[in-house]
Design a protein around this motif. Structure first.
Motif: not given
Length: 702
Positions: A616-621, A641-646, A653-658, A663-664
């Motif tokens: 359940d995390c935001p997604q950004v483009q 597109v990246v899932n925002v984890l922090k 923001c820290e996220g995971e590139r789909l 991660k970074g």
């Protein structure tokens, strides 16, 4: 086992520098074909020098000695015509000389080669033509001669000639000894010592004559008694005098790198035992039903792709041993680890995926009397050294885990080196870090695949016991991306009752909660089955801790029973009927309630940062390209597109590139939020909180 020894003998015979002896052979053949027969005299002079270099007879040199004398004898008998008809007598003389020289050779009196040389020099006056036999003899002579010279010069130049493969130990004993030593040194103040599996307390003066007498091939263990082969105790290392020329940090680094090789030796030995004793046995490996107690399908379930593991380990060890044979001072081994982990270690992922299933299958098969009897017989084989088959089956996962720890030890040793940092040191550090990350990725994939299979089996079990009462609530439980997060029993507290006599009373009933990574099921046990009473998506759950029962008067106007403690409110903002459902549950303990609340919470605020769960995390483009400025940052291209984890207050923001899972960190202002399930759930939660706040405000006014 015999094939490995033969291979080592051939490699020893050929020597380490093929180019050298091929070049010399070509030169001599040129002389020979040009009828310049002093070439044989040169051969003789070289062979006369052999006693200084070669002190150990071997089957190859004996064989070549026979070929040499056969060649000489053929030349003499073909070229000499004895007027008095004493050709037969001359032949007997040559045979006698051959026998004498072979006796000298077997007696390790290497002057025999010098005698051969002088006799060959005398052939000058007898043989004046180039023929196939003499040319072939010249080739054999020089191949043997130069190989032996190069071999001895390699020893002088610190090139090891001893193969490390001939070990009596098994990896299980090495691993146990490793753990024991690490535990015994855990409390020692010298952390540098405790980080590795060896110590260098023995100095050159303290080493006993007994240690010097142990050959490189015998410095391992037999029957579970571990004699660890230390780099500093190898005979080649001692003889070349390099121990007095390098620092203590470099010695420790050499020991760490050398342990990669020696531990792989014991590992491949154990894998070979598994295959030779168990996989290839008639009892477990035969395709003939009358011989084998296993079908082909069961054999595949137990042994999986272990032969591919063996091939990968053989290739890995061959490259490691080739590096050792080049020089006793190892420049690096991490580059070899990275190469093989990238190209050849995928077989470990497939094997580790089935490891837990293997153990259960073996345990199940042991209930069969024929299998148990066959297994007991095979486990009594001397090569097993008293170890059960299951200990061999678990080795691949243990090896990948241990390999990462060994590479980490090398990284630690390199960090300890402060003086003399140069280009080689930087290259070693980069190589070690790269190997650590590469092996770490393989290990993570092994863990992920094993966990995924375990989760799938768990879903299959749950599907058998969970029932959906109607098609409106029913969903397919088994999915490739679904897994169970937590399950447990709670007490449902409610004021609802279908019995008119109980109106106005609080009712309690037992419920089982199944929390998956994407959905939540509430079930009621009925016999051996669990009937689902409600369900919703995981991200539309609102959880609230209830410290004081009176605060839930809105939901439970008739109060809470005294025996119901450790309460929490679980709200389905939108259940399977698209309705909002509020329910109070009671847990058996405070820790149980805390664990449920943490499992059901989708995000946390901690010191100015917002932490999201991946379910359940935001997604950004990305709307504006961003190039990473730091090693821990993420480079983004437009439309990524990246899932925002922090999310931090300063906009990072820290996220995971789909597209690749990398991660970074990245700046939020280079992206735009995407409307997804998280946004919809967030809006539902906001509406719920606002409605509750308004209701409480109205109650306070009244």
């Amino acid at each position: 086992m015999q094939k490995e020894e033969d291979k080592d003998a051939i490699q020893t015979f050929l020597g380490g520098s093929r180019t050298t002896w091929l070049f010399v052979t070509v030169i001599v053949l040129t002389f020979r074909l040009a009828n310049v027969d002093p070439s044989f005299g040169i051969i003789g002079l070289f062979q006369s020098y052999i006693p200084v270099l070669n002190q150990t007879p071997d089957p190859f040199s004996l064989c070549v000695s026979c070929l040499i004398f056969s060649t000489i004898l053929t030349i003499v008998l073909n070229k000499i015509e004895m007027e008095d008809g004493s050709k037969e007598e001359f032949q007997v003389t040559w045979l006698l000389v051959t026998v004498i020289i072979l006796i000298l050779r077997i007696s390790r009196i290497d002057l025999s080669f010098g005698i051969i040389g002088f006799v060959q020099a005398y052939i000058l006056g007898l043989d004046t033509g180039a023929d196939f036999v003499s040319v072939f003899g010249g080739c054999l002579i020089f191949v043997t001669l130069v190989s032996m010279i190069v071999r001895k010069l390699d020893v002088i130049n610190n090139v090891p000639q001893t193969s490390l493969r001939k070990s009596g130990s098994l990896y299980q004993f090495y691993n146990q000894d490793k753990i024991r030593r690490e535990l015994s040194k855990y409390d020692e103040s010298d952390d540098d010592v405790s980080r590795n599996s060896f110590d260098l307390e023995k100095s050159g003066n303290d080493e006993s004559a007994e240690t010097d007498s142990i050959s490189s091939r015998d410095q391992f263990c037999t029957k579970g008694i571990v004699h660890r082969a230390l780099w500093s105790e190898m005979s080649e290392v001692k003889k070349c005098g390099i121990l007095d020329k390098i620092s203590s940090h470099e010695k420790n680094l050499q020991e760490s790198m050398f342990e990669i090789i020696t531990s792989e030796v014991t590992y491949i030995k154990s894998i070979n035992v598994l295959i030779e004793v168990f996989v290839k046995s008639d009892e477990l490996g035969s395709d003939v039903p009358q011989k084998s107690v296993l079908t082909r399908e069961k054999r595949k379930e137990i042994f999986s792709n272990i032969t591919m593991i063996q091939d990968a380990s053989e290739k890995f060890l061959s490259d490691l041993e080739a590096r050792w044979k080049k020089s006793v001072l190892l420049p690096d081994v991490c580059d070899i680890i990275t190469k093989h982990a990238t190209r050849n270690f995928d077989c470990y992922i497939h094997y580790c995926r089935n490891q837990e299933f293997q153990a259960r299958k073996v345990k199940e098969l042991k209930k069969n009397a024929k299998f148990a009897e066959a297994l007991k017989k095979l486990e009594s084989h001397p090569d097993c050294q008293g170890l059960p088959m299951i200990s061999f089956l678990t080795l691949p996962m243990q090896r990948i885990t241990r390999l990462r720890l060994l590479v980490d030890a090398i990284c630690h040793r390199l960090d300890k080196i402060e003086d003399g940092k140069d280009e080689l040191h930087e290259k070693r550090q980069k190589s070690a870090i790269n190997a650590l990350h590469t092996v770490g990725r393989v290990l993570k994939r092994c863990d992920d695949e094993a966990r995924k299979l375990q989760q799938t089996e768990e879903l299959c079990h749950l599907e058998e016991i969970i029932e959906f009462p109607n098609k409106e609530i029913r969903i397919p439980l088994i999915s490739s991306n679904r897994f169970l997060v937590k399950q447990g029993d709670v007490i449902k507290v409610s004021n609802e009752s279908s019995n008119p006599l109980n109106i106005g009373k609080t009712k309690t009933s037992k419920r089982t909660i199944y929390l998956f990574n994407d959905i939540l099921l509430i079930a009621k046990k009925k016999g051996s089955k669990y009937i689902v009473t409600d369900r919703c998506e995981r991200n539309v759950i609102y959880i609230e801790l209830i410290e004081k029962p009176e605060k839930c008067a809105r939901i439970l106007p008739h109060g809470v029973p005294n025996n119901c403690k450790f309460l929490f409110l679980l709200t389905m903002l939108e259940n399977h009927e698209e309705k909002q459902v509020e329910t109070v549950y009671s847990c058996k303990s405070e820790s149980d309630r805390t664990r449920w609340i943490e499992a059901l919470t989708s995000s946390k605020d901690s010191g100015g940062e917002k932490i999201y769960e991946n379910w359940d995390c935001p997604q950004v483009q990305c709307i504006k390209r961003y190039v990473a400025q730091e090693p821990d940052e993420l480079t983004l291209e437009e439309s990524d597109v990246v899932n925002v984890l922090k999310k931090l207050e300063d906009g990072m923001c820290e996220g995971e590139r789909l597209r690749d899972g990398e991660k970074g960190w990245f700046p939020f202002d280079h992206t735009a939020e995407i409307e997804n399930a998280h946004v919809r759930a967030r809006n539902l939660k906001m509406q719920y909180r606002l409605a509750n706040a308004a209701s409480e405000n109205d109650n306070s006014k009244s």
